[in-house]
Every structure is written in structure tokens, then in C-alpha cells.
Design an enzyme around this catalytic site. Sequence first.
Site, PDB file in Angstrom:
ATOM      1  N   TYR A 148      44.408 -12.348  23.017  1.00  0.00           N
ATOM      2  CA  TYR A 148      44.216 -13.684  22.448  1.00  0.00           C
ATOM      3  C   TYR A 148      44.997 -14.736  23.227  1.00  0.00           C
ATOM      4  CZ  TYR A 148      42.248 -11.452  18.245  1.00  0.00           C
ATOM      5  OH  TYR A 148      41.487 -10.724  17.359  1.00  0.00           O
ATOM      6  N   SER A 155      36.040 -12.144  10.784  1.00  0.00           N
ATOM      7  CA  SER A 155      34.876 -13.029  10.677  1.00  0.00           C
ATOM      8  C   SER A 155      34.261 -13.008   9.281  1.00  0.00           C
ATOM      9  CB  SER A 155      33.814 -12.681  11.724  1.00  0.00           C
ATOM     10  OG  SER A 155      34.251 -13.012  13.013  1.00  0.00           O
ATOM     11  N   LEU A 160      28.929 -19.443   7.153  1.00  0.00           N
ATOM     12  CA  LEU A 160      28.933 -19.422   5.691  1.00  0.00           C
ATOM     13  C   LEU A 160      29.606 -20.642   5.067  1.00  0.00           C
ATOM     14  CD1 LEU A 160      29.571 -15.618   5.183  1.00  0.00           C
ATOM     15  CD2 LEU A 160      27.516 -16.884   4.486  1.00  0.00           C
ATOM     16  N   THR A 161      30.260 -21.462   5.865  1.00  0.00           N
ATOM     17  CA  THR A 161      30.787 -22.727   5.336  1.00  0.00           C
ATOM     18  C   THR A 161      29.680 -23.749   5.144  1.00  0.00           C
ATOM     19  OG1 THR A 161      31.185 -23.782   7.488  1.00  0.00           O
ATOM     20  CG2 THR A 161      32.921 -22.321   6.623  1.00  0.00           C
ATOM     21  N   GLY A 162      28.555 -23.534   5.826  1.00  0.00           N
ATOM     22  CA  GLY A 162      27.436 -24.469   5.776  1.00  0.00           C
ATOM     23  C   GLY A 162      27.483 -25.554   6.826  1.00  0.00           C
ATOM     24  N   LYS A 163      28.522 -25.555   7.656  1.00  0.00           N
ATOM     25  CA  LYS A 163      28.686 -26.687   8.576  1.00  0.00           C
ATOM     26  C   LYS A 163      27.670 -26.708   9.712  1.00  0.00           C
ATOM     27  CE  LYS A 163      32.390 -24.470  11.313  1.00  0.00           C
ATOM     28  NZ  LYS A 163      33.825 -24.574  11.665  1.00  0.00           N
ATOM     29  N   LEU A 190      33.792 -15.368   7.350  1.00  0.00           N
ATOM     30  CA  LEU A 190      32.952 -16.556   7.190  1.00  0.00           C
ATOM     31  C   LEU A 190      31.833 -16.586   8.222  1.00  0.00           C
ATOM     32  CD1 LEU A 190      35.726 -19.198   6.471  1.00  0.00           C
ATOM     33  CD2 LEU A 190      34.248 -18.024   4.826  1.00  0.00           C
ATOM     34  N   GLY A 223      31.939 -19.184  10.790  1.00  0.00           N
ATOM     35  CA  GLY A 223      31.735 -20.532  10.273  1.00  0.00           C
ATOM     36  C   GLY A 223      30.378 -20.797   9.666  1.00  0.00           C
TER      37      GLY A 223
END
Length: 347
Positions: A53, A236, A243-246, A238, A241
Site C-alpha cells: 500500500y 470492499s 453501494l453508496t450510490g455516488k 461498499l 463505492g
Amino acid sequence: MERRKLGRTDIEVSALCLGSMTWGTQNTVEEGHEQINRALEAGINFVDTAEMYPVNPISAETIGRTEQIIGMWYERGGTRQDMVLASKHSGEGMAHARNGAPISAATIPEAIEGSLRRLQTDYIDLYQFHWPNRGSYMFRKNWTFEPRDVDPAAERQNMEDCLGALQNEVQRGTIRAFGLSNESAWGTGQWLAAAAATGGPRVASMQNEYSLLCRLYDTDMAEMSIYEDVGLLAFSPLATGFLTGKYQDGNVPEASRMTLNANMGGRKSDRVFAATQAYLDVAKRHDLDPTQMALAWCMTRPFMTSVIFGATTMAQLDLAIGAADLTLSDAVLDDITTAHRDHPMPY
């Protein structure tokens, strides 16, 4: 914050785990430290990192920087005993660490010493192997997966040799527990058998991708987790990302992951947006925040030890932390099951 046992060890970790893979590219040193402090205040005692990372992108110039950021937190007065720290040994195919050499008894001491130096600590609580030497069906490889042409006997011998090296590190006090990542039921079974045969450290956890959109873990791996006390550390949760809807309706927010990785690691497709909308509709129907619903759902799974989430802003961090206080009703869980049956395996 609920605490859960890490496998059959005496280590207890929070049900939410702070992921760090953006620290050093998308997040600064100061932002990483602010996230650690806020997470600890909220009762999260578990931080996950890796020698490779940060990501987005992974590069030879940045490898190890995230561990260095965590080490600087200790250097600036952070209390080591407040944190359960997990890191990972890179392996075959991860070219920026030891030229992509496979994990072996020879690479383990060097990799651990490098992580300890960057982290500025004497020990790592959970030391994980990032990727199986023989390969994995994770990261969308499941669609064309075929077991590689390897010698199972040689694989088992390597496992026993690695466990011997890990046991030496346990005796030295540099690691407390051992975990796997991106593994299969067969592979985990072999590691467990090798530990029983050699007396090496037993697998305590499995770090695989898991979310409402990625439920490969629900069958064989779930059974292994329950019967063998090898809990899942979900990454992961989400779905990067989604699943945040963004990302719905063609949106690509500035500085979001999609601006850096257009196909989201092979996750982006029309089917993903349709599946995501089904879960967003469930959240709306029950007056729930979709981010918190997705994280809270992961925490309900019987094989789950801890759910690893990442954040690039403090607002995202605080929203995720709030999932720990959310209890999903039977009606919500039933609607989630219906959405899953209508949209299985979207990527």
C-alpha cells in the site's frame, strides 16, 4: 463498538476495521492520522494495512508509504497498545515487492523486518499472506477460473516451510497471529492441516472481498469459517463505492476512485448499476442510509469477524462508523435477500 475474537487467538478486534490503502496517494499523512484518532475514539481498535500500500495507483515509488504513515503516528505519540495492527506479505505477481517473488520461508523474515521498520513497531498483531502462490479466483478471475497446473504435494510442502518460518517469528515476538487473503476453501484447508501437522500458527482469519454485490463467500468459504473458526475480514464492503450510490446515473465525483480506475477493477458494468439500484431502493424504502445499511448487513453475517472500510474524507469515516449502531430489521433483511436473488453475481 462490539469486539469479536480473532479465530482461536486471544486477540479481540472491533466489528469494524479501519482500512488504510489510500493513505499516501489519496490521503496525506495528516489525514491518515486524523482517521486513526477518530476511529480509536469511536471504539475501533483494528487497523489493516499491507506492505504494497497505497493503491490507486500501486507503484514502485509509493510502495510501503502507508506503513510509514502508520509508523509516523506511533512516532508522534500514538499508543501501540491501543491498536490491533494487521499487515500483509506480498507475493507472486505483486511485482513491486521482491520483484514478485512467491511467498516462501526465505521471504518471510525479510518482509516482516521491512514492515516492522516502516511501521516503527516491534510486532504485528495479524500477519497475512496477500495472495496465494498458486493463484486465486478473486478479483473477477472467477469467471474463467481453472485450477492451475501445480503439484499439490509441493504446495503443501511450501505451506509447511512457511509455517515453520512464521513460527520462528511468533517465538521472536514479531507477529502474534497469522491470516490469509484472497484464498479458497481448498487452500485454507491445506493451511489448517499443515498447521496441525507442524505445530505452526493456525490460520486465524481470511481477508476476502465481500459485499452485497460480491457474495462468493456465502457457500464453501462460509462453511469453512464457521466450522474452523477462521472468520472473514471483509474488504470492499461498499463494493468500491458503488453501494453508496455516488456512481449512479453516470456520476463520477471528483477525486473518487472511478477517476483513478475507470472500470473499478473489473466491477463496472450495466448489471452492477442495476443491482446497486435494487439495494438503494431497499435503503430508501426503509429510510436507511445505503452506506450504513451495506456495512451493517455485512456485520450480521455469521462468519464475519470484522468489516474493513476505507475513507478519503472525515465525513465518509463518520458515516461508516455510524453503521455500528444500526440494527437491521427482518423486513430489511428479507428485502435484501430478494434483491440478491434478482441480481446475483453482478460482477
